[in-house]
Design a protein around this motif. Structure first.
Motif, PDB file in Angstrom:
ATOM      1  N   ARG A   1       0.825  -1.218   0.000  1.00 25.39           N
ATOM      2  CA  ARG A   1       0.000   0.000   0.000  1.00 25.39           C
ATOM      3  C   ARG A   1       0.857   1.265   0.000  1.00 25.39           C
ATOM      4  O   ARG A   1       0.333   2.363  -0.135  1.00 25.39           O
ATOM      5  CB  ARG A   1      -0.894   0.018   1.255  1.00 25.39           C
ATOM      6  CG  ARG A   1      -1.936  -1.101   1.318  1.00 25.39           C
ATOM      7  CD  ARG A   1      -3.117  -0.826   0.378  1.00 25.39           C
ATOM      8  NE  ARG A   1      -3.667   0.501   0.562  1.00 25.39           N
ATOM      9  CZ  ARG A   1      -4.548   0.842   1.502  1.00 25.39           C
ATOM     10  NH1 ARG A   1      -4.992  -0.079   2.330  1.00 25.39           N
ATOM     11  NH2 ARG A   1      -4.991   2.069   1.599  1.00 25.39           N
TER      12      ARG A   1
ATOM     13  N   THR B   1       2.842   4.008  -1.425  1.00 22.63           N
ATOM     14  CA  THR B   1       3.010   4.562  -2.773  1.00 22.63           C
ATOM     15  C   THR B   1       3.440   6.030  -2.664  1.00 22.63           C
ATOM     16  O   THR B   1       3.632   6.540  -1.550  1.00 22.63           O
ATOM     17  CB  THR B   1       1.728   4.382  -3.606  1.00 22.63           C
ATOM     18  OG1 THR B   1       1.976   4.760  -4.946  1.00 22.63           O
ATOM     19  CG2 THR B   1       0.543   5.151  -3.043  1.00 22.63           C
TER      20      THR B   1
ATOM     21  N   ASN C   1       3.490  10.266  -3.405  1.00 21.42           N
ATOM     22  CA  ASN C   1       2.572  11.394  -3.497  1.00 21.42           C
ATOM     23  C   ASN C   1       2.734  12.129  -4.823  1.00 21.42           C
ATOM     24  O   ASN C   1       3.851  12.548  -5.167  1.00 21.42           O
ATOM     25  CB  ASN C   1       2.872  12.348  -2.330  1.00 21.42           C
ATOM     26  CG  ASN C   1       1.758  13.356  -2.136  1.00 21.42           C
ATOM     27  OD1 ASN C   1       1.028  13.668  -3.069  1.00 21.42           O
ATOM     28  ND2 ASN C   1       1.636  13.846  -0.919  1.00 21.42           N
TER      29      ASN C   1
ATOM     30  N   SER D   1       0.453   1.717  -7.636  1.00 19.57           N
ATOM     31  CA  SER D   1      -0.225   3.014  -7.532  1.00 19.57           C
ATOM     32  C   SER D   1      -1.230   2.919  -6.379  1.00 19.57           C
ATOM     33  O   SER D   1      -1.374   1.857  -5.758  1.00 19.57           O
ATOM     34  CB  SER D   1      -0.987   3.292  -8.823  1.00 19.57           C
ATOM     35  OG  SER D   1      -2.075   2.377  -8.916  1.00 19.57           O
ATOM     36  N   ALA D   2      -1.924   3.985  -6.140  1.00 27.33           N
ATOM     37  CA  ALA D   2      -3.071   3.904  -5.231  1.00 27.33           C
ATOM     38  C   ALA D   2      -4.063   2.923  -5.844  1.00 27.33           C
ATOM     39  O   ALA D   2      -4.153   2.811  -7.075  1.00 27.33           O
ATOM     40  CB  ALA D   2      -3.711   5.275  -5.105  1.00 27.33           C
TER      41      ALA D   2
ATOM     42  N   GLY E   1      -4.066  -2.504  -8.115  1.00 23.40           N
ATOM     43  CA  GLY E   1      -3.436  -1.230  -8.445  1.00 23.40           C
ATOM     44  C   GLY E   1      -2.586  -1.365  -9.688  1.00 23.40           C
ATOM     45  O   GLY E   1      -2.374  -2.469 -10.193  1.00 23.40           O
TER      46      GLY E   1
ATOM     47  N   ASN F   1      -0.482   8.202  -9.908  1.00 18.64           N
ATOM     48  CA  ASN F   1      -1.279   8.487  -8.708  1.00 18.64           C
ATOM     49  C   ASN F   1      -2.040   9.801  -8.864  1.00 18.64           C
ATOM     50  O   ASN F   1      -3.185   9.930  -8.410  1.00 18.64           O
ATOM     51  CB  ASN F   1      -0.372   8.536  -7.476  1.00 18.64           C
ATOM     52  CG  ASN F   1      -0.110   7.135  -6.940  1.00 18.64           C
ATOM     53  OD1 ASN F   1      -0.872   6.209  -7.210  1.00 18.64           O
ATOM     54  ND2 ASN F   1       0.967   6.964  -6.188  1.00 18.64           N
TER      55      ASN F   1
ATOM     56  N   GLU G   1      -5.990  10.140  -8.709  1.00 18.38           N
ATOM     57  CA  GLU G   1      -6.574  11.076  -7.751  1.00 18.38           C
ATOM     58  C   GLU G   1      -7.603  11.968  -8.450  1.00 18.38           C
ATOM     59  O   GLU G   1      -8.710  12.180  -7.942  1.00 18.38           O
ATOM     60  CB  GLU G   1      -5.453  11.937  -7.163  1.00 18.38           C
ATOM     61  CG  GLU G   1      -5.707  12.417  -5.754  1.00 18.38           C
ATOM     62  CD  GLU G   1      -4.461  13.055  -5.169  1.00 18.38           C
ATOM     63  OE1 GLU G   1      -3.764  12.356  -4.406  1.00 18.38           O
ATOM     64  OE2 GLU G   1      -4.162  14.235  -5.478  1.00 18.38           O
TER      65      GLU G   1
ATOM     66  N   VAL H   1      -6.389   6.931   0.478  1.00 21.17           N
ATOM     67  CA  VAL H   1      -4.999   6.752   0.052  1.00 21.17           C
ATOM     68  C   VAL H   1      -4.069   7.459   1.030  1.00 21.17           C
ATOM     69  O   VAL H   1      -4.321   8.610   1.414  1.00 21.17           O
ATOM     70  CB  VAL H   1      -4.786   7.332  -1.364  1.00 21.17           C
ATOM     71  CG1 VAL H   1      -3.350   7.114  -1.819  1.00 21.17           C
ATOM     72  CG2 VAL H   1      -5.763   6.701  -2.329  1.00 21.17           C
TER      73      VAL H   1
ATOM     74  N   TYR I   1      -0.023   8.351   1.324  1.00 20.83           N
ATOM     75  CA  TYR I   1       1.243   8.312   0.589  1.00 20.83           C
ATOM     76  C   TYR I   1       2.423   8.179   1.543  1.00 20.83           C
ATOM     77  O   TYR I   1       2.357   8.615   2.690  1.00 20.83           O
ATOM     78  CB  TYR I   1       1.388   9.582  -0.258  1.00 20.83           C
ATOM     79  CG  TYR I   1       0.317   9.684  -1.331  1.00 20.83           C
ATOM     80  CD1 TYR I   1       0.247   8.765  -2.354  1.00 20.83           C
ATOM     81  CD2 TYR I   1      -0.632  10.705  -1.278  1.00 20.83           C
ATOM     82  CE1 TYR I   1      -0.735   8.853  -3.328  1.00 20.83           C
ATOM     83  CE2 TYR I   1      -1.609  10.800  -2.248  1.00 20.83           C
ATOM     84  CZ  TYR I   1      -1.664   9.869  -3.271  1.00 20.83           C
ATOM     85  OH  TYR I   1      -2.644   9.948  -4.217  1.00 20.83           O
TER      86      TYR I   1
END
Lengths: 362, 428
Positions: free
Chosen positions: A63, A65, A67, A197-198, A302, A317, A321, A358, A360
């Motif tokens: 999990r 990842t 920003n 990725s997220a 992901g 990401n 987003e 999410v 980061y």
């Protein structure tokens, strides 16, 4: 006259008795043709020791990842980075599956790829190459990944070492990212140096069986019966773990789509895997029943990338987003997993599982 | 008791007869005739066996070998076509589907031919095993097409399994069937044209017997020449010269046939088989890619090149060799085209790969099909030539069995006729 008749009858009787009876038929069974890689009992992935400890799980946390806010930008505000520059120059290569309807499959009529994951890929490509990008643009190349070796396609140190150790692996095409319902797991981070990725999809497990009078709505109902999952996946690991308590007989094949073939050929009684994958399988066979096993199995999927391409990870990401924020990710999910399913006349499942928040690493 | 006395009397009388000159002549005549007739019988049997072996080689083994080649080729063709049928556009697909069905039809025909030519033989089990798989194979392909037409991706799984069945089982069995038949054919030809040393030895014994008879006759009668015995020796010599000469000629022709089959036909057939395998490899890489596909394709193309390279120097200039060279040229184009398909650092898109590996529109042929076409033409020509050489070997033995037997019957008669006047002199 009577004597002649009796003689003729006797002659016929004798002829009948002495008639050749032919060679006895040899008893043979029709050969059973099973797919390449079929394993009974199912074949599980080799356990990763590092992922058995709390420290290891932290170090190889799938999990974790990057920003998107930290992505470098040029004077015009366009994201920049060595991998992004290379992709803009040489094109984006994405590894996909072509046998997972709703998520990612090749339309056999048009030859085009389509599905939820393709929507995400097109959005990434559009933001990367600018408004001039349109489907069919040669700057985006979709590559179908060899089964069981898709994550080897990412350029990472561990993958390079694996390729050097086994020349056979050199033929796995090199891609910038893999979108093929890759579940986030510690083991994959450890083995391939990937960074995800997220998540773009949250799933639970499901069960696909042939429709009939007998109740088959849980694994416990399938005691003594063969249940299929793809080899080296979290699904076959679940089945093998549940074998003692349910009495099922797990079998595995390299690709979960092959389980549908086995189900249709009567060689297994059920398929156990991620619910969205099963939705895609059910679309192809309305004579099946799909059971949503909420709270059981599944995970998050992901985009898998090399951890050596941080600019690309941040960029992807950022795209995800924005897709979450503008509702296009949810709209795409509903289009494929609700509208398509409804259009096919199948039972509409409950609301899709929400994506997790999410966090980061930086 | 009385019977024993009579037998003893007869034995004594016969012994006394043989001790007399006319008795010795009679014994010599009988021995010469018996040895000559025995040689005739042995020669006739030996040659008859060899003729039967060559007949078997020409008819049954040749047909079986050809059927085994057809089994491999038609199934490999069917494999490639079954996959191409879902790669091309929907309008072209029915044409390829029909071609697949014709391939399977031809494969079943070849299996039937193999079964009828070797019922109960060593290959029968293999042929039956192959035949047993045909219904499931066809069903997998037809179901795969049907699912693909309905836009169901499970169709590719059916097709991939069908391909796995062909490549993992059917083609391997077909290849072994072909190897078995080639071995049997070569053994039959070698056995049929090898020298009959036991017959020659018996022939020498006959000549020695005739020589001794002549010497005995010359000493006892002071007649230096016995025409009958000389004629018998002459006839025996003719038979003994004819047999090895015919076998030498047959051996030469059989050797030509074997060399053509082993040095030219077999490698070209293997190159063609590998080509069919590479053709389906290309298509399968698009439909159901697995690890090892690219390496297999690269190895296949290299193997075809090596096989054609081995054959070219042993072929005589002419139209057949031209075909081999055309196949080599088509292969070079194929390798060039596939270099892009195999370049994993710069992977092609699906449509780009489809355009390379499927037949072009307008009835054109892929590079793979061009290689196959040239190789097939060369294989047909060299197979025909090899079969003709086997037929020549058989022709070299034509009439030999009967001729040999008649010569030796005549030799036996001449020996008896030559000695008869001498025996008769004692009864005048």
């Amino acid at each position: 006259m009577r004597a002649r008749a009796v003689t003729a009858a006797l002659a016929l009787l004798l002829a009948g008795c002495s008639a050749p009876t032919g060679a006895p038929q040899e008893e043979r069974a029709a050969p059973l043709v099973l797919p390449y890689g079929y394993a009974d009992p199912g074949s599980e992935a080799t356990p990763i020791e590092a992922c058995e400890t709390a420290e290891g799980r932290l170090e190889f946390d799938p999990r974790r990842t990057l920003n998107p806010a930290a992505l470098g930008r040029d004077a015009a505000g366009a994201p920049v980075g060595p991998t992004l520059d290379e992709i803009r120059r040489d094109g984006l290569v994405v590894g996909v599956s072509q046998t997972t309807p709703l998520l990612s499959r090749r339309n056999q009529v048009t030859g085009e790829m389509e599905g939820y994951e393709l929507d995400i890929i097109h959005r990434i490509a559009t933001e990367l190459f600018g408004p001039g990008f349109a489907p069919g643009d040669p700057r985006l190349r979709l590559v179908t990944m060899p089964t069981g070796s898709r994550l080897l396609a990412l350029r990472t140190g561990k993958n390079d070492a694996a390729r050097k150790a086994d020349p056979k692996l050199a033929e796995v095409p090199e891609v910038h990212m893999v979108l093929a319902d890759v579940t986030l797991t510690c083991g994959r981070v450890y083995t391939h140096d990937v960074m995800y990725s997220a998540p773009y999809l949250t799933t639970n497990a499901g069960l696909l069986t042939r429709t009939g009078a007998e109740r088959r709505s849980s694994l416990a109902d399938l005691s003594g019966r063969k249940v299929c999952a793809a080899s080296a996946t979290t699904s076959i690991a679940d089945l093998l773990a549940l074998r003692p308590s349910t009495g099922i007989l797990p079998v595995s094949v390299p690709d979960s789509s092959e389980c549908l073939m086995l189900l249709q050929r009567g060689l297994v009684d059920a398929i156990y895997t991620d619910f969205p994958i099963l939705q895609g399988l059910q679309l192809q066979d309305p004579g099946t029943t799909l059971v949503d096993l909420r709270g059981q199995g599944g995970g998050q999927a992901g985009v898998a990338m090399s951890k050596d391409h941080p600019d690309l990870i941040r960029f992807v990401n950022g795209v995800l987003e924005r897709m979450r924020a503008d509702g296009s990710l949810a709209a795409s999910r509903d289009r494929w997993f609700v509208d398509e399913v409804r259009a096919a006349g199948l039972d509409v499942p409950g609301p899709p599982l929400d994506l997790p928040p999410v966090t980061y690493a930086d | 008791m009385r019977v024993l006395e009579e037998v003893a009397l007869i034995r004594e009388g016969f012994g006394a007869y043989l001790r007399r000159t006319e008795g010795k002549f009679t014994l010599i005549a009988a021995c010469a005739a018996a040895f000559a007739l025995a040689l005739g019988l042995v020669g006739m049997t030996v040659v008859g066996d060899r003729q039967a072996l060559l007949d078997d080689a020409v008819d049954r083994r040749g047909a079986l070998t050809s059927a085994a080649l057809d089994i491999y080729r038609t199934f490999a063709d069917a494999d490639a076509t079954s996959l191409d049928a879902v790669l091309v556009d929907q309008q072209r697909s029915p044409g390829l589907q029909q071609k697949f069905r014709e391939d399977v039809f031809d494969a079943v025909d070849a299996l039937r031919e193999a079964a009828s030519r070797d019922a109960g033989g060593s290959s029968a089990d293999r042929v039956r095993r192959l035949t047993d798989l045909v219904p499931q194979y066809v069903q997998l392909v037809e179901t795969g097409w049907s699912a693909s037409r309905n836009n169901h991706s499970v169709g590719t799984n059916y097709l991939a399994q069908a391909s796995f069945l062909v490549r993992g089982t059917i083609l391997k069995d077909a290849d072994e069937l072909h190897d078995e038949q080639i071995r049997a054919l070569t053994e039959a030809q070698e056995a049929a044209s090898s020298h009959a040393w036991s017959t020659y030895l018996l022939g020498v014994v006959v000549l020695v017997v005739l020589g001794m008879a002549h010497r005995f006759t010359a000493r006892r009668t002071r007649r230096r020449v016995n025409v009958g015995l000389l004629a018998a020796a002459g006839l025996t010599l003719v038979a003994l010269v004819w047999l090895p000469t015919a076998l030498l000629v047959a051996s030469g022709s059989a050797e030509d046939s074997i060399v053509q089959r082993e040095k030219v036909v077999a490698p070209l057939a293997e190159a063609r088989n590998v080509g069919r395998s590479a053709d389906s490899n290309e298509a399968r890489m698009l439909i159901y890619p697995t690890l090892g596909d690219v390496e297999a394709l690269r190895n296949d193309l290299a193997r075809i090149g090596a096989l054609i390279g081995d054959v070219t120097p042993v072929t005589e200039p002419g139209p057949e060799r031209d075909r081999v060279e055309q196949a080599a040229a088509a292969l070079a184009s194929w390798v060039d085209a596939d270099a892009r398909v195999m370049d994993t650092s710069n992977p092609l898109t699906y449509p780009q790969t489809v355009a390379i590996v499927t037949p072009p529109t307008g009835g054109g042929k892929t590079h793979a099909e061009q290689v196959d076409e040239h190789l097939t033409a060369a294989i047909s020509a060299y197979t025909r030539s090899s079969a003709e050489a086997t037929a020549s070997a058989r022709a070299a033995l034509d009439g030999l069995a009967v001729g040999f037997a008649l010569l030796m019957v005549a030799a036996a008669a001449a020996a008896v006729a030559g000695l008869w006047p001498r025996i008769a002199e004692y009864y005048r």
